[in-house]
Write an enzyme that holds these catalytic residues in place. Structure first.
Site, mmCIF file in Angstrom:
data_model
loop_
_atom_site.group_PDB
_atom_site.id
_atom_site.type_symbol
_atom_site.label_atom_id
_atom_site.label_comp_id
_atom_site.label_asym_id
_atom_site.label_seq_id
_atom_site.Cartn_x
_atom_site.Cartn_y
_atom_site.Cartn_z
ATOM 1 N N ASN A 22 1.605 -9.305 1.269
ATOM 2 C CA ASN A 22 1.764 -10.053 2.453
ATOM 3 C C ASN A 22 0.515 -9.732 2.897
ATOM 4 O OD1 ASN A 22 0.877 -9.326 5.929
ATOM 5 N ND2 ASN A 22 1.928 -7.394 3.924
ATOM 6 N N ILE B 153 0.163 -11.455 6.566
ATOM 7 C CA ILE B 153 0.449 -12.818 7.530
ATOM 8 C C ILE B 153 -0.640 -12.354 8.914
ATOM 9 C CG2 ILE B 153 1.878 -12.254 9.146
ATOM 10 C CD1 ILE B 153 3.738 -12.279 7.034
ATOM 11 N N LEU C 298 -1.477 -10.211 10.981
ATOM 12 C CA LEU C 298 -1.395 -9.806 12.411
ATOM 13 C C LEU C 298 -0.877 -10.781 13.649
ATOM 14 C CD1 LEU C 298 -3.285 -7.494 12.726
ATOM 15 C CD2 LEU C 298 -1.384 -6.284 12.147
ATOM 16 N N CYS D 156 -4.726 -2.490 9.308
ATOM 17 C CA CYS D 156 -4.055 -3.571 8.633
ATOM 18 C C CYS D 156 -4.866 -4.371 7.701
ATOM 19 C CB CYS D 156 -3.323 -4.502 9.614
ATOM 20 S SG CYS D 156 -3.155 -6.466 8.927
ATOM 21 N N GLY E 31 6.326 4.088 3.716
ATOM 22 C CA GLY E 31 6.668 3.355 2.490
ATOM 23 C C GLY E 31 7.643 3.254 1.497
ATOM 24 N N GLY F 167 10.292 -0.252 6.717
ATOM 25 C CA GLY F 167 9.507 -1.848 6.222
ATOM 26 C C GLY F 167 9.953 -2.558 5.691
HETATM 27 C C1 LIG Z 1 5.180 -8.776 6.538
HETATM 28 C C2 LIG Z 1 4.966 -7.058 6.958
HETATM 29 C C3 LIG Z 1 3.991 -6.887 8.111
HETATM 30 C C4 LIG Z 1 3.660 -6.206 9.001
HETATM 31 N N1 LIG Z 1 2.987 -5.909 9.906
HETATM 32 C C5 LIG Z 1 2.429 -4.913 9.849
HETATM 33 C C6 LIG Z 1 1.949 -4.766 11.964
HETATM 34 O O1 LIG Z 1 2.341 -5.972 12.590
HETATM 35 N N2 LIG Z 1 1.496 -3.561 12.594
HETATM 36 C C7 LIG Z 1 1.139 -3.020 11.320
HETATM 37 O O2 LIG Z 1 1.412 -1.254 11.557
HETATM 38 N N3 LIG Z 1 2.126 -2.449 10.593
HETATM 39 C C8 LIG Z 1 2.612 -3.850 9.797
HETATM 40 N N4 LIG Z 1 3.173 -3.458 8.263
HETATM 41 C C9 LIG Z 1 3.252 -2.384 7.835
HETATM 42 C C10 LIG Z 1 4.933 -2.151 7.289
HETATM 43 O O3 LIG Z 1 4.809 -1.616 9.035
HETATM 44 C C11 LIG Z 1 4.453 -0.384 6.811
HETATM 45 O O4 LIG Z 1 3.271 0.719 7.073
HETATM 46 C C12 LIG Z 1 4.233 -0.891 5.481
HETATM 47 O O5 LIG Z 1 4.684 -1.767 4.846
HETATM 48 C C13 LIG Z 1 4.932 0.139 4.541
HETATM 49 O O6 LIG Z 1 6.469 -0.187 4.642
HETATM 50 P P1 LIG Z 1 7.565 -0.313 4.073
HETATM 51 O O7 LIG Z 1 7.198 -0.421 2.248
HETATM 52 O O8 LIG Z 1 8.304 0.437 3.550
HETATM 53 O O9 LIG Z 1 7.445 -2.109 3.772
HETATM 54 C C14 LIG Z 1 3.473 -5.167 7.864
HETATM 55 C C15 LIG Z 1 4.375 -5.258 6.781
HETATM 56 C C16 LIG Z 1 4.919 -6.572 6.476
HETATM 57 C C17 LIG Z 1 5.952 -5.551 4.895
#
Ligand SMILES: Cc1cc2nc3c(=O)[nH]c(=O)nc-3n(C[C@H](O)[C@H](O)[C@H](O)COP(=O)(O)O)c2cc1C
Length: 301
Positions: A68, A70, A72, A129, A242, A264
């Site tokens: 992704n 996005i 923020l 990020c 993660g 996540g």
């Molecule tokens: C669509 C999306 C948006 C995210 N937005 C943020 C965010 O606003 N702030 C942040 O600290 N991490 C953000 N993350 C990171 C996640 O919080 C997480 O650290 C990362 O995706 C790893 O975990 P996962 O593999 O379970 O997704 C985002 C991840 C995804 C997939």
């Protein structure tokens, strides 16, 4: 059976929360899953003024996860306060506000405003990020910058400060130590890995930003290693994340040294991902005769 965990003075019913940005503030999920069952709700990143985010397409699928960029996107702290915090008043769980910024002043502005809010239990500072041009990643990859932002936010915050670390570094231990030395109350990791996908038939980048952050099961073994290294370098508690998709995955992170875990990307796959993870942890405890989740957290592998 006890699944309650103490984290920076907060009491979590269980060590499971959502990873920021994958759950909004819970609103869209509230009719699909039980928000009260969670140890904490972590909000999407909040900045002082609204951010539009990156151009589309911003999401791409990969064989065992997603990318992704996005960027923020968020409505800014005032809308967040009136809309999201108000919504969260009705729920019996801890609220951790994820904060983003282009500069130290922007991080401080959000913590200043929200420190006065009773409904906010802690801040998670996103210095990691990979999808924004300025701020974000710079603070999370240079130890000295990480120390500066941590110190400033700590000066202004009346709540515990959790620094969210980037995996896009050579030494995660060095970053964890820098956060601790600057006064962080806790750290969380990992954020996403910078990655790229090219659509070979369209002959274009799959994501308009060219690069995006990789998350999901693909990153889990690297995340477990990084959580282990970080947790064994500092005394402050760690939130591990993660690619968590089951209770067993969560237990693995707790054994690696995390005191709590976040789910996540898997929330997109299954709106009940977190309640399923909590049930999976309980099942594991039953199967192995574990009376208290803290026995696992205290394990020193
Ligand atoms: C669509 C999306 C948006 C995210 N937005 C943020 C965010 O606003 N702030 C942040 O600290 N991490 C953000 N993350 C990171 C996640 O919080 C997480 O650290 C990362 O995706 C790893 O975990 P996962 O593999 O379970 O997704 C985002 C991840 C995804 C997939």
């Amino acid at each position: 059976m006890n699944t309650q965990v103490e984290f920076c003075g907060m009491k979590f019913k269980n060590p499971v929360m959502n990873a920021s940005g994958t759950f909004g503030s819970g609103m869209e999920y509230s009719s699909l899953t039980d928000l009260n069952a969670l140890g904490a709700i972590v909000t999407k990143g909040v900045a002082p003024i609204p951010w539009e985010g990156n151009p589309t397409p911003r999401i791409a699928e990969t064989p065992s996860g997603m990318m992704n960029a996005i960027g923020l996107q968020n409505p800014g702290v005032e809308v967040f306060r009136k809309r999201d915090l108000k919504f969260l008043e009705d729920y019996d769980t801890n609220v951790i506000v994820n904060v983003c910024g282009h500069s130290i002043e922007e991080y401080v502005a959000v913590t200043d405003i929200l420190s006065e809010e009773k409904r906010v239990d802690a801040f998670e500072i996103n210095v990691s990020c990979p999808n924004v041009k300025s701020g974000g990643i710079a603070f999370g990859t240079v130890p000295l910058e990480l120390e500066k932002v941590t110190k400033e936010v700590k000066k202004h915050s009346k709540k515990p400060v959790i620094m969210k670390l980037s995996p896009n570094v050579t030494s995660i231990s060095e970053m964890a130590k820098a956060a601790e030395a600057a006064g962080a109350d806790a750290i969380s990791l990992i954020n996403t890995f910078t990655a790229m996908k090219i659509d070979i038939y369209k002959r274009k980048f799959a994501i308009a930003n060219r690069t995006g952050g990789l998350s999901g099961p693909a990153i889990r073994p690297i995340a477990v290693r990084m959580v282990y290294e970080a947790a064994h370098s500092v005394k402050i508690p760690v939130i591990g994340m993660g690619g968590i998709a089951s209770g067993e995955d969560a237990i693995e992170f707790l054994m690696a040294g995390a005191k709590a875990v976040a789910v996540g990307m898997y929330n997109f796959h299954n709106p009940n991902a977190m309640t399923d993870v909590i049930a999976g942890i309980e099942k594991y405890m039953e199967k192995t005769g574990t009376e208290d989740i803290n026995e696992i957290i205290a394990l020193d592998l």
